[in-house]
Design a protein around this motif. Structure first.
Motif, PDB file in Angstrom:
ATOM      1  N   UNK A   1      46.718  58.613  31.841  1.00  0.00           N
ATOM      2  CA  UNK A   1      47.404  59.164  33.023  1.00  0.00           C
ATOM      3  C   UNK A   1      48.879  59.485  32.771  1.00  0.00           C
ATOM      4  N   UNK A   2      49.537  58.708  31.921  1.00  0.00           N
ATOM      5  CA  UNK A   2      50.930  59.023  31.586  1.00  0.00           C
ATOM      6  C   UNK A   2      50.993  60.340  30.825  1.00  0.00           C
ATOM      7  N   UNK A   3      50.031  60.557  29.954  1.00  0.00           N
ATOM      8  CA  UNK A   3      49.990  61.833  29.219  1.00  0.00           C
ATOM      9  C   UNK A   3      49.750  63.016  30.166  1.00  0.00           C
ATOM     10  N   UNK A   4      48.928  62.831  31.186  1.00  0.00           N
ATOM     11  CA  UNK A   4      48.684  63.909  32.157  1.00  0.00           C
ATOM     12  C   UNK A   4      49.931  64.229  32.969  1.00  0.00           C
ATOM     13  N   UNK A   5      50.664  63.185  33.385  1.00  0.00           N
ATOM     14  CA  UNK A   5      51.906  63.415  34.121  1.00  0.00           C
ATOM     15  C   UNK A   5      52.910  64.134  33.235  1.00  0.00           C
ATOM     16  N   UNK A   6      52.985  63.707  31.993  1.00  0.00           N
ATOM     17  CA  UNK A   6      53.869  64.351  31.031  1.00  0.00           C
ATOM     18  C   UNK A   6      53.491  65.824  30.824  1.00  0.00           C
ATOM     19  N   UNK A   7      52.196  66.089  30.734  1.00  0.00           N
ATOM     20  CA  UNK A   7      51.708  67.458  30.570  1.00  0.00           C
ATOM     21  C   UNK A   7      52.078  68.322  31.777  1.00  0.00           C
ATOM     22  N   UNK A   8      51.976  67.753  32.968  1.00  0.00           N
ATOM     23  CA  UNK A   8      52.338  68.490  34.181  1.00  0.00           C
ATOM     24  C   UNK A   8      53.824  68.821  34.214  1.00  0.00           C
ATOM     25  N   UNK A   9      54.661  67.859  33.884  1.00  0.00           N
ATOM     26  CA  UNK A   9      56.107  68.101  33.879  1.00  0.00           C
ATOM     27  C   UNK A   9      56.463  69.147  32.832  1.00  0.00           C
ATOM     28  N   UNK A  10      55.839  69.078  31.667  1.00  0.00           N
ATOM     29  CA  UNK A  10      56.136  70.053  30.620  1.00  0.00           C
ATOM     30  C   UNK A  10      55.654  71.455  30.990  1.00  0.00           C
ATOM     31  N   UNK A  11      54.586  71.545  31.801  1.00  0.00           N
ATOM     32  CA  UNK A  11      54.145  72.848  32.316  1.00  0.00           C
ATOM     33  C   UNK A  11      55.264  73.489  33.144  1.00  0.00           C
ATOM     34  N   UNK A  12      55.898  72.678  33.983  1.00  0.00           N
ATOM     35  CA  UNK A  12      56.985  73.213  34.806  1.00  0.00           C
ATOM     36  C   UNK A  12      58.223  73.538  33.972  1.00  0.00           C
ATOM     37  N   UNK A  13      58.446  72.817  32.884  1.00  0.00           N
ATOM     38  CA  UNK A  13      59.559  73.133  31.984  1.00  0.00           C
ATOM     39  C   UNK A  13      59.335  74.492  31.331  1.00  0.00           C
ATOM     40  N   UNK A  14      58.121  74.735  30.867  1.00  0.00           N
ATOM     41  CA  UNK A  14      57.805  76.042  30.271  1.00  0.00           C
ATOM     42  C   UNK A  14      57.923  77.148  31.319  1.00  0.00           C
ATOM     43  N   UNK A  15      57.486  76.868  32.538  1.00  0.00           N
ATOM     44  CA  UNK A  15      57.630  77.850  33.618  1.00  0.00           C
ATOM     45  C   UNK A  15      59.084  78.179  33.904  1.00  0.00           C
ATOM     46  N   UNK A  16      59.939  77.155  33.909  1.00  0.00           N
ATOM     47  CA  UNK A  16      61.370  77.390  34.129  1.00  0.00           C
ATOM     48  C   UNK A  16      61.974  78.203  32.990  1.00  0.00           C
ATOM     49  N   UNK A  17      61.529  77.931  31.764  1.00  0.00           N
ATOM     50  CA  UNK A  17      61.993  78.730  30.629  1.00  0.00           C
ATOM     51  C   UNK A  17      61.563  80.186  30.785  1.00  0.00           C
ATOM     52  N   UNK A  18      60.323  80.403  31.208  1.00  0.00           N
ATOM     53  CA  UNK A  18      59.839  81.768  31.418  1.00  0.00           C
ATOM     54  C   UNK A  18      60.608  82.500  32.497  1.00  0.00           C
ATOM     55  N   UNK A  19      60.909  81.801  33.590  1.00  0.00           N
ATOM     56  CA  UNK A  19      61.681  82.424  34.672  1.00  0.00           C
ATOM     57  C   UNK A  19      63.098  82.745  34.200  1.00  0.00           C
ATOM     58  N   UNK A  20      63.698  81.830  33.425  1.00  0.00           N
ATOM     59  CA  UNK A  20      65.050  82.076  32.919  1.00  0.00           C
ATOM     60  C   UNK A  20      65.085  83.279  31.982  1.00  0.00           C
ATOM     61  N   UNK A  21      64.109  83.369  31.096  1.00  0.00           N
ATOM     62  CA  UNK A  21      64.079  84.515  30.181  1.00  0.00           C
ATOM     63  C   UNK A  21      63.794  85.814  30.922  1.00  0.00           C
ATOM     64  N   UNK A  22      62.928  85.754  31.930  1.00  0.00           N
ATOM     65  CA  UNK A  22      62.655  86.956  32.713  1.00  0.00           C
ATOM     66  C   UNK A  22      63.901  87.397  33.485  1.00  0.00           C
ATOM     67  N   UNK A  23      64.673  86.424  33.955  1.00  0.00           N
ATOM     68  CA  UNK A  23      65.916  86.753  34.655  1.00  0.00           C
ATOM     69  C   UNK A  23      66.950  87.383  33.747  1.00  0.00           C
ATOM     70  N   UNK A  24      66.969  86.991  32.463  1.00  0.00           N
ATOM     71  CA  UNK A  24      67.907  87.600  31.522  1.00  0.00           C
ATOM     72  C   UNK A  24      67.511  89.025  31.185  1.00  0.00           C
ATOM     73  N   UNK A  25      66.203  89.303  31.212  1.00  0.00           N
ATOM     74  CA  UNK A  25      65.730  90.644  30.871  1.00  0.00           C
ATOM     75  C   UNK A  25      65.928  91.613  32.037  1.00  0.00           C
ATOM     76  N   UNK A  26      65.671  91.135  33.236  1.00  0.00           N
ATOM     77  CA  UNK A  26      65.764  92.006  34.410  1.00  0.00           C
ATOM     78  C   UNK A  26      65.446  91.226  35.671  1.00  0.00           C
ATOM     79  N   UNK A  27      64.698  91.835  36.549  1.00  0.00           N
ATOM     80  CA  UNK A  27      64.364  91.228  37.828  1.00  0.00           C
ATOM     81  C   UNK A  27      63.233  90.217  37.664  1.00  0.00           C
TER      82      UNK A  27
END
Length: 102
Positions: free
Chosen positions: A43-69
């Motif tokens: 269960x700790x690994x699953x929680x960790x996996x969920x948090x890391x999913x949101x970290x990757x999502x934040x990275x994707x949003x940040x890179x998309x914001x640098x490219x354009x809208x």
């Protein structure tokens, strides 16, 4: 950074971060478990996996914001990206739980 390089960066980060909980016994690869326990529980690994999913999502949003809208996404996008993230985590899961130790 162009759009193609940003997309590959997000894919590479997702592949690495999806396998991170399965290839080490520290929480988020930095915090050791209290009490000297040798292994993390699943269960700790699953929680960790969920948090890391949101970290990757934040990275994707940040890179998309640098490219354009940054375009708004619907629930279908998040459902598919979560499934892809889980598929990326499969090699780490196999190594940790399904491979026989000799």
């Amino acid at each position: 950074m162009d759009a193609g390089a940003a997309a590959w960066l997000v894919i590479l980060a997702a592949l690495l971060l999806a396998n991170l909980p399965f290839f080490n016994d520290k929480v988020f690869a930095f915090v050791p478990l209290k009490g000297g326990a040798g292994r993390k529980a699943f269960p700790i690994r699953l929680v960790e996996l969920t948090v890391l999913y949101f970290v990757v999502g934040a990275l994707g949003i940040a890179l998309e914001g640098r490219i354009g809208t940054v375009f708004p996404q619907t629930w279908e996008f998040y459902a598919i990206s979560a499934c892809v993230f889980i598929v990326f985590a499969f090699p780490g899961f196999v190594v940790r739980y399904l491979r026989k130790s000799r």
